[in-house]
Scaffold this active site. Structure first.
Site, PDB file in Angstrom:
ATOM      1  N   HIS A  78       0.833  -1.215   0.000  1.00 23.61           N
ATOM      2  CA  HIS A  78       0.000   0.000   0.000  1.00 23.61           C
ATOM      3  C   HIS A  78       0.865   1.261   0.000  1.00 23.61           C
ATOM      4  CE1 HIS A  78      -3.361  -2.557   2.083  1.00 23.61           C
ATOM      5  NE2 HIS A  78      -3.104  -2.944   0.848  1.00 23.61           N
ATOM      6  N   HIS A 237      -9.206  -1.957  -5.138  1.00 21.19           N
ATOM      7  CA  HIS A 237      -8.127  -2.264  -4.191  1.00 21.19           C
ATOM      8  C   HIS A 237      -7.130  -3.239  -4.799  1.00 21.19           C
ATOM      9  CE1 HIS A 237      -5.933  -2.369  -0.486  1.00 21.19           C
ATOM     10  NE2 HIS A 237      -5.805  -3.670  -0.690  1.00 21.19           N
ATOM     11  N   ASP A 241      -3.190  -2.655  -5.013  1.00 24.84           N
ATOM     12  CA  ASP A 241      -2.182  -3.659  -4.646  1.00 24.84           C
ATOM     13  C   ASP A 241      -1.216  -3.916  -5.800  1.00 24.84           C
ATOM     14  OD1 ASP A 241      -2.905  -4.254  -2.030  1.00 24.84           O
ATOM     15  OD2 ASP A 241      -4.077  -6.027  -2.556  1.00 24.84           O
ATOM     16  N   HIS A 264      -0.504 -11.307  -4.824  1.00 21.85           N
ATOM     17  CA  HIS A 264       0.880 -10.878  -4.620  1.00 21.85           C
ATOM     18  C   HIS A 264       1.894 -11.878  -5.185  1.00 21.85           C
ATOM     19  CE1 HIS A 264      -0.688  -7.652  -2.228  1.00 21.85           C
ATOM     20  NE2 HIS A 264      -1.244  -8.484  -1.377  1.00 21.85           N
TER      21      HIS A 264
END
Length: 303
Positions: A78, A237, A241, A264
């Site tokens: 973030h 969001h 990310d 991720h």
């Protein structure tokens, strides 16, 4: 010339780690040309510095974690997203614990901190990584792709078979030449399911998580009293990310990222695949700002 940028002043904040639940002191400091973003564990003696680079990512469970030996910095995405969105090339990030504070679960508080510190141009050309040809990685039905694009664009699709998601936008595409990171993406919060939180806590994860710093969803509704900040906050969001994860290339991107159910781990795999494929990218600078993709012609804060 499009120049590198750092912070004008030092700025500090305090928060809690999303997964550790620990109080964390955060200090953002200016850094010299070509430093990049460097995380510093100031609670250790000697201080351990970990550059925000793809090759230093050691864990990707629930967040992106930088690792050097047995030292970690968790949940960097973030803050890195805010750095990318505001075009900060060089900064030191000092932390008093192993995790970046979660703040409100978005990049908004970090954007505010950076804007409060001020942006300082430096006497060196800003380096961009330009995508020259398509590079992709897949894992099951998940996919992450870079394609050439004259600007910076992030497209993402999520696919949750859940009552809260079914009636909502699960796909978004943001072209940053025409859309403000600050207004349209930075305030999108992380989200989680009530059903997962008990399990996560049993694994010593999400110990600092609450409706104060995440969108919490039960079997059929959003539990946060104030609801959502954007109709498509969930997928926005994921874009936030991805922007943070992509900034682990160490430079701003000229190209498009497309993600389908990516997270991720796959984002980092894509970066490593790109870096290894030397013909798929090049480093470029712009002596004449007028020749640059429009999204980089002025501070994102002013867009």
């Amino acid at each position: 010339m499009i120049k590198q940028r750092t912070l004008k002043n030092i700025i500090r904040a305090t928060g809690v780690g999303l997964h550790s639940g620990e109080k964390v002191y955060l200090t953002l400091k200016p850094a010299p040309v070509d430093t990049g973003i460097v995380f510093c564990r100031t609670d250790l003696d000697p201080v351990v510095e970990i550059p925000a680079r793809a090759e230093n990512v050691g864990e990707t469970t629930m967040s992106t974690t930088l690792v050097k030996g047995d030292v970690k910095v968790d949940t960097v995405e973030h803050l890195l997203s805010a750095m990318a969105g505001l075009g900060i090339d060089n900064a030191y990030v000092e932390l008093s614990a192993s995790e970046v504070p979660i703040m409100d679960g978005s990049a908004g508080p970090f954007v505010f901190l950076i804007q409060s510190a001020g942006l300082q141009e430096q006497e060196a050309a800003k380096k961009f990584i330009r995508i020259k040809r398509e590079v992709s990685v897949e894992e099951g039905d998940k996919r992450a792709v870079f394609v050439p694009f004259d600007g910076f664009k992030v497209s993402f699709e999520i696919d949750f078979d859940h009552p809260v998601f079914r009636g909502r936008t699960q796909q978004a595409s943001v072209d940053f030449s025409s859309t403000s990171f600050v207004k349209e993406v930075s305030r999108a919060r992380t989200f989680g399911f009530m059903r997962d939180i008990e399990y996560l806590r049993s694994q010593n994860l999400a110990l600092g998580g609450s409706v104060e710093n995440a969108i919490v969803v039960d079997e059929n509704r959003v539990l946060n009293e104030d609801g959502l900040r954007y109709e498509d906050e969930f997928v926005k969001h994921k874009i936030l990310d991805a922007i943070g994860d992509l900034y682990l290339l160490g430079n701003s991107l000229i190209g498009e990222f497309r993600g389908f159910k990516s997270g991720h781990a796959l984002n980092n795999q894509l970066l490593r695949t790109l870096i290894a494929d030397k013909d798929a990218w090049e480093v470029v600078t712009f002596e004449d700002a007028r020749t640059a993709p429009i999204s980089y012609m002025r501070p994102a804060a002013a867009v």
